[in-house]
Structure formats: C-alpha cells, structure tokens
Scaffold this active site. Structure first.
Site, PDB file in Angstrom:
ATOM      1  N   HIS A  18      -1.536 -24.739 -21.662  1.00 31.43           N
ATOM      2  CA  HIS A  18      -1.670 -23.457 -20.496  1.00 31.43           C
ATOM      3  C   HIS A  18      -2.698 -22.495 -20.729  1.00 31.43           C
ATOM      4  O   HIS A  18      -2.346 -21.440 -20.732  1.00 31.43           O
ATOM      5  CB  HIS A  18      -0.361 -22.819 -20.379  1.00 31.43           C
ATOM      6  CG  HIS A  18       0.895 -23.694 -19.966  1.00 31.43           C
ATOM      7  ND1 HIS A  18       1.018 -23.939 -18.692  1.00 31.43           N
ATOM      8  CD2 HIS A  18       1.730 -24.277 -20.630  1.00 31.43           C
ATOM      9  CE1 HIS A  18       2.149 -24.777 -18.570  1.00 31.43           C
ATOM     10  NE2 HIS A  18       2.558 -25.126 -19.582  1.00 31.43           N
TER      11      HIS A  18
ATOM     12  N   GLU B 230       4.909 -27.183 -23.260  1.00 31.35           N
ATOM     13  CA  GLU B 230       4.214 -28.444 -22.524  1.00 31.35           C
ATOM     14  C   GLU B 230       3.104 -28.623 -23.102  1.00 31.35           C
ATOM     15  O   GLU B 230       1.909 -28.762 -22.326  1.00 31.35           O
ATOM     16  CB  GLU B 230       4.273 -27.861 -21.142  1.00 31.35           C
ATOM     17  CG  GLU B 230       5.540 -27.682 -20.534  1.00 31.35           C
ATOM     18  CD  GLU B 230       5.511 -27.270 -19.031  1.00 31.35           C
ATOM     19  OE1 GLU B 230       6.611 -27.508 -18.368  1.00 31.35           O
ATOM     20  OE2 GLU B 230       4.723 -26.438 -18.658  1.00 31.35           O
TER      21      GLU B 230
ATOM     22  N   ASP C 148      -2.528 -18.148 -18.072  1.00 34.46           N
ATOM     23  CA  ASP C 148      -2.075 -19.789 -18.243  1.00 34.46           C
ATOM     24  C   ASP C 148      -3.709 -20.361 -17.969  1.00 34.46           C
ATOM     25  O   ASP C 148      -4.658 -19.794 -17.746  1.00 34.46           O
ATOM     26  CB  ASP C 148      -1.076 -19.797 -16.875  1.00 34.46           C
ATOM     27  CG  ASP C 148      -0.223 -20.911 -17.492  1.00 34.46           C
ATOM     28  OD1 ASP C 148      -0.568 -22.366 -17.341  1.00 34.46           O
ATOM     29  OD2 ASP C 148       0.972 -20.668 -17.953  1.00 34.46           O
TER      30      ASP C 148
END
Ligand SMILES: *[C@@H]1O[C@H](CO)[C@@H](O)[C@H](O)[C@H]1NC(C)=O
Ligand SMILES: *[C@@H]1O[C@H](CO)[C@@H](O)[C@H](O)[C@H]1NC(C)=O
Ligand SMILES: *[C@@H]1O[C@H](CO)[C@@H](O)[C@H](O)[C@H]1NC(C)=O
Ligand SMILES: *[C@@H]1O[C@H](CO)[C@@H](O)[C@H](O)[C@H]1NC(C)=O
Length: 612
Positions: free
Chosen positions: A305, A376, A251
């Site tokens: 990420h 996201e 991440d």
C-alpha cells in the site's frame, strides 16, 4: 398534538436470526412517546419534552451505564449558562474550550440557529429568562492527553432549586468531564412552544466506557477529505463518544501529506496541489480532536500500500524506494490498483522511512499509538522484481514464501525501532493489521506482543484466529466489515465490563457482535484486558466527502424493533442540528409517531440474482 410517554412491554416480537437460523422471541421493554389530541384532561407535553424524559435513558446516546432522570423539565435560555471550574491549572484551557463547544451545541438546539446568533425570540416566560444553569466541573487529574490508560468515567448530577439548576460533573480527568458535557447536552432540548431551551430538572448519571479504543478509520488516500470534513467527522465522533480517529493517511493511490524534510512525497503523490495536508493542518486537527476527547492514530501503511509519492528516489540518486508502482496487470502484483510495495533491497528506503516517521512523530505529538499498517503484502511483486530476488539470493535467502515472510518480519521490526527513535526514544504501542505475518504459526516469531496490538480486519467473528491470538496473549482491536460492527461501534459506550452491547440483549444474541462474547466462545473467557476495543472503517474507494457524515449514522433495518431505535433517531436529529449532514433514517412522520414504523413480521432472507 402533544405527547405522552407510554411503556410498552413487547413480548411477542420475533426476529429472524440470519446467523443462527432460528426465531428468538425477545421480551423488550420499550418506551414510546405517543401522539394524542390535547383534550385538556390528560397531562400531555411537547414531543421534545416527552423524548427528553421518556424511559430510563431519555434520548441519551450512547446509553450510559446507569441513569436516573426526573420526569420534569425546567426552561432556561442559553445565555444564562455558566461554568464553575474546580480543576487543576493544567486542565483549565482544555475545559474552557470544551465548555465553549458545549454552549455552542446548546445554541444549535434552536431550529433557526445560524452561525452563532440563535434567534432566542420573545415568547419565553419571565421565569425562563432568569433561570440560571450552573455547570460545576470537578476534576482532580492533570492529564491533558488521552492514552490507553486514561480513565474516561464520569458522574453527572443535576438538581434544581428555585430559579437555578446546578449540573455537577465529577470526573478523574478532563476526558471524563468532556464526556459528561456531551451527556449534559443530551439532557437539554428546545422547547417548541416557548422558544427557550429546557433541561431535565433532576438527573444522575454514572458512566464509563466498556472499551479503551473506540475507533473510526478514515482513509484519505483513495479520496481526499478536506480539513473541514475531517473536523465534522471529529465533531460527530465526539457526540458519539468515540475516542480514536485512525487516520489512514497514505496508500498506493496518493500521498496527501506534506513533509518539510521530504517535499517530494506530496509533490509526486498528491492528487492536486490543493489536496494536501500541511503540518499546520495536522497540528490543528490533533488539537481539535483532543478537546473533543479524541486521540488521532496516524497510519503509514507499509510495506504494501505504497506507490504514488515514492517515485522520486531514482531521479534523486536514492534508487527505487518502492517497486511495482502502478504495475500492470495489477491482479498479479496487488489486491487493487494501483500497485506498489517498498523496496526491501534498498537501504535508502529505510533512511526515507526514518525521516517520515520523525515528522509524523512531531506533527502528531504526543503520539499515543502508531499504526504500522501491514496488510495485503503481495509476495509475487517482490519475487518478480529482479533487484529484490538478486538481493535475496546474495544474502543466502531462498525465494520461497517463508524467506519473504522473514524479510517482511525484519522490515516490521526495523520500522518499529525507527519509529521509537524518531519519537525521542519513547516507545508507543504499535498497531498492525492482521495478515499472513500474524497467523498462528508465524505471529510469535515476528510480532512482539508487548510492542504490538493486532487489528483484526477482514475476518469473520467465527474465524479461529481471534481465539488463537488471544490464547497467545496478544492484544486485539476488533474491526469488521460486517454491518453489525458499525451499528455497535457507534454505541459502544455501554454495558458493564464484559458485555459490550449488554442492554441490547436481542441485538447481541441475534447479531452476535460482542467482542467479549466472541472471545468467550473461542477461548472460554472474555479476555477483557486483551480486547482493547473496536473500530469501524471508512475506506474511501467508494465514499467521498459527501457520504462521510451520513455513513457515521448507520442503522440496520433489521434492528428496527429494538429499544435503542427511538434514542438513535433522536440522536441523528440532534447531529443534524449541529450541522452534520446525515441522511434521514426514516420519514419525519416516524419520528413523531414512535414505534409506528416497525415491521410486525420478521424479514426472511432473500437471495438476489444479478442479470446482465
Ligand atoms: C475510574 O475512576 C472512577 C472514579 O474516580 C473510579 O471509581 C474507578 O475505579 C476508576 N477506574 C479505574 C479502572 O481505575
Ligand atoms: C552466504 O553463504 C556463503 C557460503 O556459505 C558464505 O560464504 C557467505 O558469506 C554468505 N553470505 C552472506 C551475506 O551471509
Ligand atoms: C519466486 O519465484 C521462484 C522462481 O523464480 C519460485 O521458485 C518461487 O516459488 C517464487 N516464490 C514465491 C513466494 O512465489
Ligand atoms: C519485546 O518488546 C519488549 C518491549 O519493547 C522488549 O523489552 C523485549 O525485549 C522484546 N522481546 C523481544 C524478543 O525482542
């Protein structure tokens, strides 16, 4: 004090449904072991024997489709258990390994078991010392890797004749047979008074999972988990017949994977030199999982990420591979710190991606499913990066959201092609997280439904997107943060076809957590072929190794009444014996006094206030 198994028909239990806001009377048959003083008249047995044979499912967890258990047990010693394999050569090494694990788990039933030497003391009767248990395994298939097409069903029949018990396992392949061994373990217990083991004298179990994908996600980027901790997680998954370990390896926080072709990723991205997974660790875990009936699905989350681990590009002449890395104020560029997104304007980024994919495809070989991430994405990160906006403009793209979605879509499809090339041109199903790219009016433009399965994360069961995607014939993995999911995820080896939690009707009604029901409500049919399965998530922002095992065994206090409770608690005890550090769900007194720790009154929802 010894036990008697009583059937209690509870028709007056009522549960407050927080979802529906009504009281539902739920007639539930529950079988309880009741503790009584041994007056020499009633036929009483020990607690373990009672639990093994009480009710239609004894202490089997998760509940099989059908089971018929005899009321009687027979004592034996684990040294007298042997395997008769009636299987293909391909499968033999796997089965031998699985059988060793099975025997090891039997040994661990002893309360004083320690590291391979169970103190099988001298209390046993001569008959138990000679009683043999033969495990006959009949497997016709040659499959040695779990795929979405693997038929995980099995049959298990136990019969006892004189001083021999035969457990016959019939399964289409190794993976079904492995589940049967797990079930067989649960038909064995420690005999408290004799110091031996005991097995139910007769039994028949027919079983098949309701879902092909029964997953647990582990995030090793926010916090590092040792290989041993991951092994324990896999052990626990195997005991619960969960079959998919979704490894969110990296991440923006850290890149704990060592790549031989790109050592800089871990050099820049690992928290410390000892918090790195080396290729041999990964290969070891893939094999460790396989023997336990589990596939590992690696995830390289992108294009958001990413961050730490990607900073080496500039000093190595490849330009910025990622942008907004650790940028502040983070609220403007990502959903949680530290920020970072791939640099779409830099073609070298794709060269690096290809190398990463190539190594992932090798160390996780053979890959059955690959997770492309995709959650996201923050458009403002890209839109405030000069290199990206000039590139957009130079390519005649506008700077509005749709133009960025187009480029994100281009990225996703390039990534899919790169992974396929890296995987020796073998196309595997990709998984993407639901995002702004998978909303109803964009999804078909960017996400090919024959190539991708969409993982529904961070959504409510009532979110219409589920129905919209199903009607467009997308395959979905249902994965919610709501507490109800983990509950059922642990036990989703259940029910018949359409009904995820079908033996638990009250749960189902009250908690509304059957993916097939969600599908039915939104589309008019259960869409069982499109719902690939479910997944519980273990994000590691706030969990580290110490919380890992415990979280596996989640229980929801509001479900205390339901009939699975006693089996679940026993299952947790069993896992503790196997070395899983699970927290106690209840005081030991409740374990011995089944049903006595239930709330009589439904709980009313309470509103909390936070005072400074
Ligand atoms: C799985 O195998 C069992 C046992 O061989 C068989 O009865 C069943 O039809 C198979 N299921 C599928 C979907 O092929
Ligand atoms: C952008 O548009 C201009 C004018 O229509 C054209 O000349 C140019 O080739 C285009 N550039 C790209 C990269 O498509
Ligand atoms: C990107 O920035 C420009 C102004 O520089 C603005 O007009 C545009 O709306 C922004 N795009 C997005 C998706 O926010
Ligand atoms: C979707 O994927 C399938 C399988 O890879 C491929 O055959 C098909 O051409 C793709 N469709 C489009 C529109 O790219």
């Amino acid at each position: 004090m010894i036990q008697r198994c009583n059937e209690i028909m509870a028709t007056t239990l009522a549960v407050t449904s927080l979802l529906l806001g009504v009281l539902l009377p739920s007639p539930v048959a529950a079988f309880l072991c009741i503790k009584e003083v041994n007056n020499g008249i009633a036929v009483l047995v020990t607690l373990n024997q009672c639990k093994l044979t009480c009710g239609p499912f004894g202490v089997l967890w998760p509940q099989p489709q059908t089971a018929k258990l005899g009321a009687d047990v027979v004592e034996f010693l684990p040294t007298n258990v042997f395997l008769t394999p009636l299987i293909t050569d391909e499968v033999l090494p796997l089965l031998l390994e699985a059988f060793d694990i099975f025997k090891g788990n039997l040994e661990k039933h002893h309360p004083h078991y320690s590291s391979g030497s169970a103190p099988w003391s001298s209390h046993w009767s001569p008959s138990s010392a000679i009683h043999g248990v033969e495990v006959k395994v009949q497997v016709q298939g040659v499959e040695t890797f779990l795929t979405l097409h693997t038929n995980e069903s099995y049959e298990l029949h136990i019969h006892t004749d004189g001083d021999k018990t035969t457990a016959t396992i019939i399964a289409p392949n190794f993976f079904g047979a492995r589940h049967a061994l797990e079930t067989l373990t649960q038909l064995v217990e420690y005999h408290e008074n004799r110091g031996t083991l005991m097995i139910v004298r007769t039994a028949s179990v027919y079983d098949v999972p309701a879902f092909k994908y029964r997953g647990l996600l582990l995030d090793t980027s926010r916090n590092f988990f040792s290989v041993a901790a991951i092994e324990r997680t896999l052990d626990t998954m195997a005991a619960n017949k969960l079959n998919t370990f979704h490894w969110h390896i990296t991440d923006s926080h850290s890149f704990p994977l060592y790549l031989e072709s790109l050592p800089n990723m871990a050099f820049y991205g690992a928290y410390t030199p000892s918090q790195i997974y080396h290729p041999h660790d990964v290969r070891h875990l893939v094999q460790y999982a396989r023997v336990r009936g589990i596939r590992i699905v690696p995830e390289l989350d992108a294009p958001a990420h990413v961050g730490n681990g990607w900073q080496w590009g500039e000093t190595h002449g490849l330009g910025k591979l990622a942008v907004c890395v650790n940028k502040e104020p983070w609220e403007s560029y990502c959903v949680e710190p530290p920020c970072g997104q791939l640099n779409l304007a830099n073609p070298n980024m794709y060269t690096v991606m290809a190398k990463i994919y190539k190594e992932l495809a090798q160390v996780f070989s053979p890959v059955d499913l690959f997770h492309f991430g995709g959650d996201e994405v923050n458009l403002n990160c890209w839109n405030t990066t000069e290199e990206i906006t000039s590139w957009m403009t130079a390519n005649n793209n506008s700077l509005d959201a749709d133009a960025y979605y187009d480029q994100w879509g281009v990225f996703l499809n390039k990534a899919q092609k790169l992974f396929t090339e890296s995987n020796n041109a073998v196309e595997v199903a990709g998984i993407v997280t639901a995002s702004s790219l998978t909303v109803a009016d964009r999804v078909e433009q960017y996400v090919n439904k024959s190539q991708f399965i969409i993982q529904m994360r961070v959504i409510r069961t009532t979110d219409p997107i589920i129905g919209e995607l199903l009607r467009k014939n997308y395959r979905l993995i249902i994965s919610n943060y709501d507490a109800w999911y983990l509950d059922c995820g642990v036990g989703d080896w259940l029910g018949e076809g359409n009904n995820w939690c079908s033996p638990y009707n009250s749960w189902q009604t009250v908690y509304d957590h059957s993916p097939h029901d969600i599908a039915t409500r939104q589309t008019g049919s259960s869409r069982s072929d499109q719902i690939v399965g479910g997944e519980a998530a273990m994000w590691s922002e706030q969990v580290d190794e110490s919380g890992l095992d415990a979280k596996r065994l989640w229980t929801n206090p509001r479900t205390n009444w339901q009939p699975a409770e006693t089996r679940f608690i026993h299952h947790r005890q069993r896992l503790v014996k196997r070395g899983v550090q699970a927290e106690r769900i209840q005081p030991e007194w409740c374990y011995q006094n089944e049903g006595a720790c239930r709330r009589q009154q439904p709980l009313l929802p309470v509103l909390e206030k936070c005072l400074p």
